[in-house]
Design a protein around this motif. Structure first.
Motif, mmCIF file in Angstrom:
data_model
loop_
_atom_site.group_PDB
_atom_site.id
_atom_site.type_symbol
_atom_site.label_atom_id
_atom_site.label_comp_id
_atom_site.label_asym_id
_atom_site.label_seq_id
_atom_site.Cartn_x
_atom_site.Cartn_y
_atom_site.Cartn_z
ATOM 1 N N TYR A 134 80.356 -24.582 -16.153
ATOM 2 C CA TYR A 134 79.076 -25.181 -15.756
ATOM 3 C C TYR A 134 77.998 -24.849 -16.796
ATOM 4 O O TYR A 134 77.218 -25.731 -17.187
ATOM 5 C CB TYR A 134 78.643 -24.698 -14.362
ATOM 6 N N LEU A 135 77.942 -23.603 -17.228
ATOM 7 C CA LEU A 135 76.945 -23.209 -18.232
ATOM 8 C C LEU A 135 77.094 -24.036 -19.512
ATOM 9 O O LEU A 135 76.103 -24.491 -20.086
ATOM 10 C CB LEU A 135 77.060 -21.720 -18.565
ATOM 11 N N ILE A 136 78.322 -24.244 -19.929
ATOM 12 C CA ILE A 136 78.584 -25.011 -21.156
ATOM 13 C C ILE A 136 78.223 -26.483 -20.960
ATOM 14 O O ILE A 136 77.484 -27.069 -21.769
ATOM 15 C CB ILE A 136 80.067 -24.869 -21.568
ATOM 16 N N TYR B 206 65.320 -27.269 -16.711
ATOM 17 C CA TYR B 206 65.820 -27.144 -15.346
ATOM 18 C C TYR B 206 66.804 -25.989 -15.264
ATOM 19 O O TYR B 206 67.579 -25.747 -16.176
ATOM 20 C CB TYR B 206 66.480 -28.447 -14.903
ATOM 21 N N PHE B 207 66.756 -25.311 -14.137
ATOM 22 C CA PHE B 207 67.609 -24.132 -13.973
ATOM 23 C C PHE B 207 68.754 -24.346 -12.983
ATOM 24 O O PHE B 207 69.818 -23.768 -13.134
ATOM 25 C CB PHE B 207 66.768 -22.930 -13.532
ATOM 26 N N THR B 208 68.539 -25.191 -11.993
ATOM 27 C CA THR B 208 69.560 -25.357 -10.963
ATOM 28 C C THR B 208 70.245 -26.723 -11.068
ATOM 29 O O THR B 208 69.696 -27.663 -11.627
ATOM 30 C CB THR B 208 68.958 -25.222 -9.546
ATOM 31 N N SER C 41 74.331 -24.461 -8.464
ATOM 32 C CA SER C 41 74.483 -23.443 -9.487
ATOM 33 C C SER C 41 73.121 -23.198 -10.104
ATOM 34 O O SER C 41 72.197 -24.003 -9.942
ATOM 35 C CB SER C 41 75.488 -23.896 -10.557
ATOM 36 N N ASP C 42 72.987 -22.092 -10.804
ATOM 37 C CA ASP C 42 71.730 -21.718 -11.438
ATOM 38 C C ASP C 42 72.080 -20.996 -12.739
ATOM 39 O O ASP C 42 72.835 -20.021 -12.709
ATOM 40 C CB ASP C 42 70.929 -20.801 -10.513
ATOM 41 N N VAL C 43 71.546 -21.479 -13.848
ATOM 42 C CA VAL C 43 71.868 -20.876 -15.144
ATOM 43 C C VAL C 43 71.283 -19.471 -15.281
ATOM 44 O O VAL C 43 71.713 -18.708 -16.137
ATOM 45 C CB VAL C 43 71.419 -21.768 -16.327
#
Length: 176
Positions: free
Chosen positions: A34-36, A47-49, A106-108
């Protein structure tokens, strides 16, 4: 006489509180993926989420598919059986071939907010009867021609397990 052909679905939610080793690996793999993948939809890091991405960025829903690639090898480890669903003898018995993957959120910034689900869709099953709180079923490949009758499984319905589809037809006489 059977009640019909059913397919079951089991929705498995995996998050930071998951305790099973397999679940922890899936959690880590999907969060890293997800992060990638989310970087492609958020190059300015505004955006973070995942919820914010879906709201503000066109096609961010594609992250479900993109992140799902990280679970394929883990699904193979299940040897074709739905996890957590056991027969009344405590054995995994429910075969699956199809699944659906979804990023719930999710949240980075916070790994602990990463939450996904895998919905397993079973192979077709012949539902013979309900005995007390147990379902009595058989699988097409376990219908031998012989004096011993048909091979069956019994299991209890449980949370997150439901009948996905029902096709009512008489398959064969199950006078037992």
């Amino acid at each position: 006489m059977s009640k019909g052909i059913i397919r079951l679905s089991y929705r498995k939610v995996i998050d930071a509180d998951s305790q099973n080793v397999w679940e922890k690996y899936v959690f880590e793999a999907t969060y890293q993926e997800y992060l990638i993948q989310s970087q492609n939809y958020n190059p300015d890091k505004k955006y973070f989420t995942f919820a914010e991405l879906k709201h503000h960025v066109p096609n961010a829903d594609k992250l479900h598919f993109l992140v799902s690639a990280s679970v394929i090898n883990y699904l193979k480890q299940l040897n074709g059986y739905v996890p957590d669903i056991l027969n009344n003898q405590g054995k995994a018995f429910l075969p699956f071939k199809n699944y659906r993957f979804e990023v719930i959120d999710s949240d980075v910034r916070y790994k602990s907010r990463h939450r996904i689900t895998v919905e397993f869709i079973s192979e077709p099953i012949t539902w013979i009867d309900t005995v007390g709180n147990l379902l009595l079923v058989t699988f097409k490949e376990t219908v031998p021609a012989g004096d011993d009758g048909i091979l069956t499984e019994m299991f209890t319905m449980q949370p997150f397990l439901s009948i996905h589809s029902l096709k009512q037809e008489e398959v064969y006489d199950t006078a037992i």
